[in-house]
Write a protein that holds these residues in place. Structure first.
Motif, PDB file in Angstrom:
ATOM      1  N   ALA A 483      -1.801  -9.188  -8.299  1.00 38.78           N
ATOM      2  CA  ALA A 483      -2.466 -10.493  -8.392  1.00 38.78           C
ATOM      3  C   ALA A 483      -2.064 -11.401  -7.231  1.00 38.78           C
ATOM      4  N   TYR A 484      -0.781 -11.494  -6.931  1.00 41.86           N
ATOM      5  CA  TYR A 484      -0.323 -12.335  -5.818  1.00 41.86           C
ATOM      6  C   TYR A 484      -0.855 -11.807  -4.484  1.00 41.86           C
ATOM      7  N   GLY A 485      -1.108 -10.500  -4.428  1.00 41.53           N
ATOM      8  CA  GLY A 485      -1.677  -9.927  -3.215  1.00 41.53           C
ATOM      9  C   GLY A 485      -3.029 -10.526  -2.875  1.00 41.53           C
ATOM     10  N   THR A 486      -3.717 -11.092  -3.867  1.00 44.83           N
ATOM     11  CA  THR A 486      -5.009 -11.736  -3.626  1.00 44.83           C
ATOM     12  C   THR A 486      -4.837 -12.944  -2.720  1.00 44.83           C
ATOM     13  N   PHE A 487      -3.750 -13.689  -2.894  1.00 42.18           N
ATOM     14  CA  PHE A 487      -3.479 -14.821  -1.999  1.00 42.18           C
ATOM     15  C   PHE A 487      -3.224 -14.315  -0.581  1.00 42.18           C
ATOM     16  N   ALA A 488      -2.412 -13.267  -0.470  1.00 40.61           N
ATOM     17  CA  ALA A 488      -2.068 -12.731   0.843  1.00 40.61           C
ATOM     18  C   ALA A 488      -3.286 -12.142   1.552  1.00 40.61           C
ATOM     19  N   ASN A 489      -4.238 -11.637   0.776  1.00 36.49           N
ATOM     20  CA  ASN A 489      -5.426 -10.984   1.340  1.00 36.49           C
ATOM     21  C   ASN A 489      -6.601 -11.948   1.443  1.00 36.49           C
ATOM     22  N   LYS A 490      -6.300 -13.217   1.663  1.00 32.56           N
ATOM     23  CA  LYS A 490      -7.322 -14.228   1.943  1.00 32.56           C
ATOM     24  C   LYS A 490      -8.348 -14.367   0.824  1.00 32.56           C
ATOM     25  N   GLY A 491      -7.886 -14.197  -0.418  1.00 32.66           N
ATOM     26  CA  GLY A 491      -8.756 -14.442  -1.552  1.00 32.66           C
ATOM     27  C   GLY A 491      -9.466 -13.229  -2.105  1.00 32.66           C
ATOM     28  N   VAL A 492      -9.202 -12.042  -1.529  1.00 33.70           N
ATOM     29  CA  VAL A 492      -9.853 -10.816  -1.987  1.00 33.70           C
ATOM     30  C   VAL A 492      -8.843  -9.952  -2.730  1.00 33.70           C
ATOM     31  N   HIS A 493      -9.178  -9.580  -3.974  1.00 39.97           N
ATOM     32  CA  HIS A 493      -8.292  -8.708  -4.741  1.00 39.97           C
ATOM     33  C   HIS A 493      -8.702  -7.261  -4.551  1.00 39.97           C
ATOM     34  N   VAL A 494      -7.725  -6.410  -4.243  1.00 47.84           N
ATOM     35  CA  VAL A 494      -7.946  -4.973  -4.115  1.00 47.84           C
ATOM     36  C   VAL A 494      -7.106  -4.277  -5.172  1.00 47.84           C
ATOM     37  N   LYS A 495      -7.730  -3.449  -5.985  1.00 43.09           N
ATOM     38  CA  LYS A 495      -7.016  -2.764  -7.056  1.00 43.09           C
ATOM     39  C   LYS A 495      -5.879  -1.908  -6.488  1.00 43.09           C
ATOM     40  N   PRO A 496      -4.722  -1.924  -7.135  1.00 38.90           N
ATOM     41  CA  PRO A 496      -3.617  -1.094  -6.650  1.00 38.90           C
ATOM     42  C   PRO A 496      -3.910   0.387  -6.833  1.00 38.90           C
ATOM     43  N   THR A 497      -3.474   1.179  -5.893  1.00 36.99           N
ATOM     44  CA  THR A 497      -3.656   2.624  -6.007  1.00 36.99           C
ATOM     45  C   THR A 497      -2.412   3.324  -5.476  1.00 36.99           C
ATOM     46  N   ALA A 498      -2.118   4.477  -6.049  1.00 31.53           N
ATOM     47  CA  ALA A 498      -0.951   5.259  -5.635  1.00 31.53           C
ATOM     48  C   ALA A 498      -1.358   6.547  -4.937  1.00 31.53           C
ATOM     49  N   ILE A 499      -2.634   6.869  -4.940  1.00 32.66           N
ATOM     50  CA  ILE A 499      -3.100   8.155  -4.406  1.00 32.66           C
ATOM     51  C   ILE A 499      -4.129   7.913  -3.311  1.00 32.66           C
ATOM     52  N   ILE A 500      -3.882   8.485  -2.145  1.00 34.10           N
ATOM     53  CA  ILE A 500      -4.843   8.388  -1.046  1.00 34.10           C
ATOM     54  C   ILE A 500      -5.905   9.465  -1.185  1.00 34.10           C
ATOM     55  N   LYS A 501      -5.468  10.698  -1.373  1.00 29.75           N
ATOM     56  CA  LYS A 501      -6.434  11.784  -1.593  1.00 29.75           C
ATOM     57  C   LYS A 501      -5.749  12.963  -2.267  1.00 29.75           C
ATOM     58  N   ILE A 502      -6.566  13.830  -2.880  1.00 31.25           N
ATOM     59  CA  ILE A 502      -6.070  15.049  -3.530  1.00 31.25           C
ATOM     60  C   ILE A 502      -6.913  16.217  -3.049  1.00 31.25           C
ATOM     61  N   LEU A 503      -6.237  17.288  -2.648  1.00 29.28           N
ATOM     62  CA  LEU A 503      -6.903  18.519  -2.250  1.00 29.28           C
ATOM     63  C   LEU A 503      -6.617  19.600  -3.288  1.00 29.28           C
ATOM     64  N   ASP A 504      -7.583  20.492  -3.518  1.00 29.75           N
ATOM     65  CA  ASP A 504      -7.319  21.607  -4.418  1.00 29.75           C
ATOM     66  C   ASP A 504      -6.617  22.732  -3.654  1.00 29.75           C
TER      67      ASP A 504
END
Length: 683
Positions: A483-504
Motif C-alpha cells: 500500500a505504501y508503495g503506491t505513494f512511492a510509485n506516484k499514485g499507482v498501485h502494483v500488486k505484489p508478486t514473488a514469481i517472475i516466470k515458471i518454466l516446465d
C-alpha cells in the motif's frame, strides 16, 4: 355438406424455420463428431494403469538474477500401509471431506459435480470439488497437473478403468498411500509419524480429521505452518463427518476441543535465510498447479528475491528483543520484514519470523496497524481539496461519548496537516476522518492493496476508530508495504508478486509475470502522491520516526497499538518500500517500552542502509507544475506546536519522543459507531 378445408401447404420446403432446424441438426452432428474425435484422441494417449508413475524431477527456485536459491527435492518420504490397519475414523474422515459418494459412484460422479457447482454458487458448506477420490488417484498417479480439457477427459477415463480393475478398498488404500500431506510426507503413515509421531492405527479422532483436511492445501493447512487454519479445517472435516452420520454431533464437538498433541520433533523452518520466502512461493505454486507439479514436475521457478537484500533483512531482524519463551518454544516477541520494488511489485526480501517455526508472519499475520494506518486518512483529505498546509486544531473532541486523546493527553492548538501527521496527532486524524467520510478512507486503502478490511456486517471498520488503526481484523506487513508503495510509485498501485516466470521440465513458459505492471491501478494523482510523500518525509526528518533516517530522501510512518502490543515502521525511498512489524504472536503481551519509532524504525534503518547501498541516490520526483516542497526543520517544528512530547529531544531515538506513537485507549467510551474499535486508538 361440410367439407373440411385443407391446411395450406408451405410454398417451399426450404422456408426459414426449416433451414434453421437443419442448421441446428448439422451443428449438433459436427459438435458430436468433434467431441467423439477428441475423446478418442485422449483415449489413444492414456497411460496404462499398470504403469505406476511418471519419473519425478526436482523443481528449482532461482532469485531475480537467475542464481539458484534452493532445490525442492522430489525424493518422497513414504511408508505404505495396508488399508486394514487404517482406523475407520480416518477412512471416514477422508470420504466425508473429499468424496462422500465414494462407495456409490463408478469413478466419476455426476451428482457430486452438480452438488459442488450448487455449493460454490450458494457459498454454503464445504465446497467439495467435482473430482472423486478415484479421479484424484488417477491424476496423482498417472497424469500431469496441467489444467486442460484433455487432462480432465483422461482423468475421467482412467478413473473408470481403475474402478473396473480394483475394489473400493484397494482404491482408497492406493489413494491414502499416494497423496501428499505437506512437510515432505507422502501417504498417511508418514504423515502420522511427521505430525504426531504415531503409527496410523494410534490416531485419535481429532488427529484423523486434521490429516483428512490436509490434502486440500498441504502447505497452507499444515499445523506446523498455520495452526489456526489447520484447526479450522479440522473442525470443518468433523462437521462433515457428523453431517453424513459417521460420528455424532457430540463426538464432533468433543473432538474439536481435544488437543492435537503435535509432535515435538516437528520439522521446523531451517536456518536458511530464504525459508519464509521459499514457503511463500511454494504455497502459491502448489495452489495454482498442485503439489505434484511443485515437487515432481521439474519446474524452474524464477523469483523476485534479491539475495543480497534478503541477507540484509535477516541481519537487521536480529535486533528483536528476547522477552520470554512461549509454550511452543518460540522466543517472543516475533517480527516480520517485507521489502518491495514499488514500480514492479516485486518482493525483494521477506522475513517471516525468527526462523523457529514455519509461520510466515510477513504474509499471514493479521495485526492492528496503529497509526501506520493514518496515511490513508490524510490521502483522503488531500483528495477532498485540502493541502499539506491546511490547518486543523488539535483540541478535545467527542463523538457519541468517545473522546480520542493524544498519547500525552495534551493538545497543541492550530497546526498544519503536515505537522499533525509528523507528530501523529490523534485528534486531528479523527476530525479528518469525520470530515471526509470513513467509507472513502476504506475504499482508498482497498485500492492500495489492503484486503483485510471489513466494510459490511457487525462489527465492521466503517467507524472513526479506524482512523487511528482500530480495525476489526487488522493488516499484514506484506499488504502494508504494498500500500505504501503506491505513494512511492506516484499514485499507482502494483500488486505484489514473488514469481517472475515458471518454466516446465521441457523449458516451456507456463507463467510469466515479467510485465507485472499490467496489474497496475491508479489510486491517486501524482500531485497527491507527492504531497503525501513530502508529509511522510517529515515523520523521519523531525517527527516520530527520526530513528529511521538513512541520510537520503525517505518517507514513512510509525505505528504503535494499545498497551504497546504491536509496533510498526513502514517507509520508502523512490525505489524500495519496506514494512517492519514487531509483536507477540498471541497479541496478549505488551512489548514494554517499544514503539514504532524505536526498534522497528532502527530495524528499518539498518536494512534500508544496506538495501540502497550501491544504488544511485535520488530524490522523489516532483510532478510537472509543482515546486519541491521544502522540509520543515526541527526548530521550525518546535515553534508551531506546544505538545509536551515535542519539547523533548526528538533526535534521541531512545527517549520518550516515541510516545507520540503510543496508543492510549484506557478511558475510551465507545459509541455505537465505534463498535469496531479494537482498543487501538494509536499514536
Amino acid at each position: 355438406m361440410y367439407t373440411p378445408r385443407r391446411r395450406a401447404k408451405h410454398a417451399k420446403h426450404g422456408g426459414p424455420l426449416h433451414r434453421f432446424r437443419m442448421l441446428i441438426v448439422l451443428l449438433i452432428v459436427v459438435m458430436a463428431g468433434l467431441g467423439f474425435g477428441y475423446i478418442f484422441a485422449a483415449y489413444q494417449t492414456l497411460p496404462p494403469v499398470s504403469n505406476n508413475m511418471r519419473p519425478a524431477v526436482s523443481s528449482q527456485v532461482f532469485d531475480r538474477h537467475g542464481r539458484l536459491i534452493t532445490t525442492l527435492h522430489s525424493d518422497q518420504n513414504r511408508l505404505p500401509i495396508d488399508i486394514n490397519k487404517v482406523p475407520q475414523n480416518l477412512q471416514n474422515a477422508f470420504i466425508a471431506a473429499e468424496d462422500n459418494r465414494f462407495y456409490d459412484h463408478i469413478g466419476i460422479d455426476p451428482i457430486g459435480i452438480l452438488r459442488a457447482i450448487v455449493t460454490n454458487l450458494t457459498n454454503h458448506g464445504i465446497a467439495q470439488g467435482g473430482s472423486t477420490i478415484t479421479q484424484q488417484l488417477a491424476k496423482n498417479a498417472f497424469l500431469s497437473q496441467e489444467q486442460t480439457l484433455k487432462r480432465k477427459v483422461q482423468e475421467a477415463m482412467l478413473a473408470l478403468e481403475i474402478e473396473h480393475k480394483y475394489s473400493k478398498k484397494e482404491i482408497l488404500e492406493m489413494y491414502m498411500n499416494q497423496i501428499y500431506f505437506g512437510q515432505g510426507a507422502y501417504g498417511i503413515q508418514t504423515a502420522a509419524k511427521t505430525y504426531f509421531n504415531k503409527d496410523v492405527d494410534q490416531l485419535s479422532l481429532t488427529q484423523c480429521a486434521m490429516l483428512a483436511g490436509l490434502p486440500k492445501s498441504p502447505n497452507y493447512y499444515s499445523p506446523f505452518n498455520n495452526l489456526k487454519e489447520a484447526e479450522a479445517r479440522k473442525n470443518v472435516v468433523l462437521d462433515q463427518m457428523a453431517k453424513y452420520g459417521y460420528i455424532t454431533t457430540a463426538q464432533a464437538e468433543e473432538a474439536k476441543k481435544a488437543s492435537l498433541e503435535l509432535s515435538q520433533n516437528k520439522q521446523t523452518a531451517a536456518n536458511s535465510e530464504t525459508e519464509s520466502f521459499i514457503d511463500y512461493v511454494s504455497q502459491q505454486v502448489a495452489a495454482k498447479y498442485g503439489d505434484d507439479a511443485l515437487y515432481k514436475e521439474g519446474l524452474k521457478i524464477y523469483t523476485t528475491l534479491d539475495t543480497e537484500k534478503q541477507h540484509a533483512a535477516v541481519k537487521a531482524m536480529r535486533d528483536l528483543p528476547d522477552n520470554y519463551t512461549d509454550a511452543n518454544g518460540l522466543t517472543q516477541p516475533q517480527g516480520a520484514l517485507v521489502s518491495i520494488d514499488p514500480q514492479t511489485g516485486y518482493i525483494l526480501a521477506m522475513v517471516g519470523g525468527r526462523g523457529q517455526d514455519s509461520f510466515n508472519r510477513a504474509s499471514m499475520a493479521v495485526r492492528q496497524p496503529g497509526s501506520a494506518f493514518k496515511p490513508f486518512v490524510y490521502l483522503t483529505a488531500l483528495q477532498d481539496d485540502m493541502t499539506p498546509d491546511s490547518t486543523m486544531e488539535d483540541k478535545k473532541v467527542s463523538y457519541g461519548g468517545w473522546s480520542p486523546q493524544n498519547s500525552e493527553k495534551s493538545y497543541g492548538g492550530t497546526m498544519t496537516l503536515r505537522q499533525a501527521l509528523a507528530l501523529s496527532v490523534n485528534t486531528i486524524a479523527v476530525q479528518l476522518a469525520d470530515k471526509v467520510g470513513t467509507e472513502k478512507i476504506i475504499n482508498n486503502a482497498k485500492k492500495m492493496g489492503i484486503t483485510t478490511l471489513v466494510d459490511k456486517g457487525s462489527p465492521n471498520d466503517n467507524n472513526l476508530a479506524m482512523a487511528l488503526g482500530g480495525l476489526t481484523r487488522g493488516v499484514t506487513p506484506l499488504e502494508m508495504a504494498s500500500a505504501y508503495g503506491t505513494f512511492a510509485n506516484k499514485g499507482v498501485h502494483v500488486k505484489p508478486t514473488a514469481i517472475i516466470k515458471i518454466l516446465d521440465r521441457n523449458g516451456n513458459v507456463i507463467e510469466d509475470n515479467s510485465n507485472n505492471k499490467a496489474d497496475a491501478t491508479r489510486v491517486m494523482s501524482e500531485r497527491e502522491a507527492y504531497e503525501m510523500t513530502s508529509m511522510l518525509e517529515g515523520v523521519i526528518d523531525h517527527g516520530t520516526g527520526t530513528a529511521a533516517a538513512i541520510g537520503q530522501p525517505a518517507a514513512g510512518k510509525t505505528g504503535t497499538t494499545d498497551d504497546n502490543k504491536d509496533a510498526w515502521f513502514v517507509g520508502y525511498t523512490p525505489t524500495i518500500v519496506t514494512a517492519v512489524w514487531i509483536g507477540d504472536d498471541t497479541g496478549s503481551h505488551s512489548l514494554g517500552e517499544v514503539y514504532g519509532g524505536t526498534i522497528p524504525a532502527r530495524i528499518w534503518h539498518d536494512y534500508m542502509v544496506s538495501a540502497v547501498d550501491g544504488e544511485s541516490t535520488k530524490d522523489f520526483s516532483v510532478p510537472e507544475g509543482m515546486a519541491r516542497q521544502a522540509r520543515q526543520t526541527v526548530s521550525e517544528q518546535k515553534t508551531t506546536t506546544t505538545t509536551k512530547t515535542q519539547k523533548e529531544t526528538p533526535n534521541k531515538t531512545e527517549t520518550k519522543t516515541a510516545d507520540t506513537d503510543k496508543t492510549d485507549t484506557s478511558d475510551t467510551q465507545r459509541s455505537k459507531s465505534q463498535q469496531a474499535d479494537k482498543n487501538n486508538k494509536a499514536q
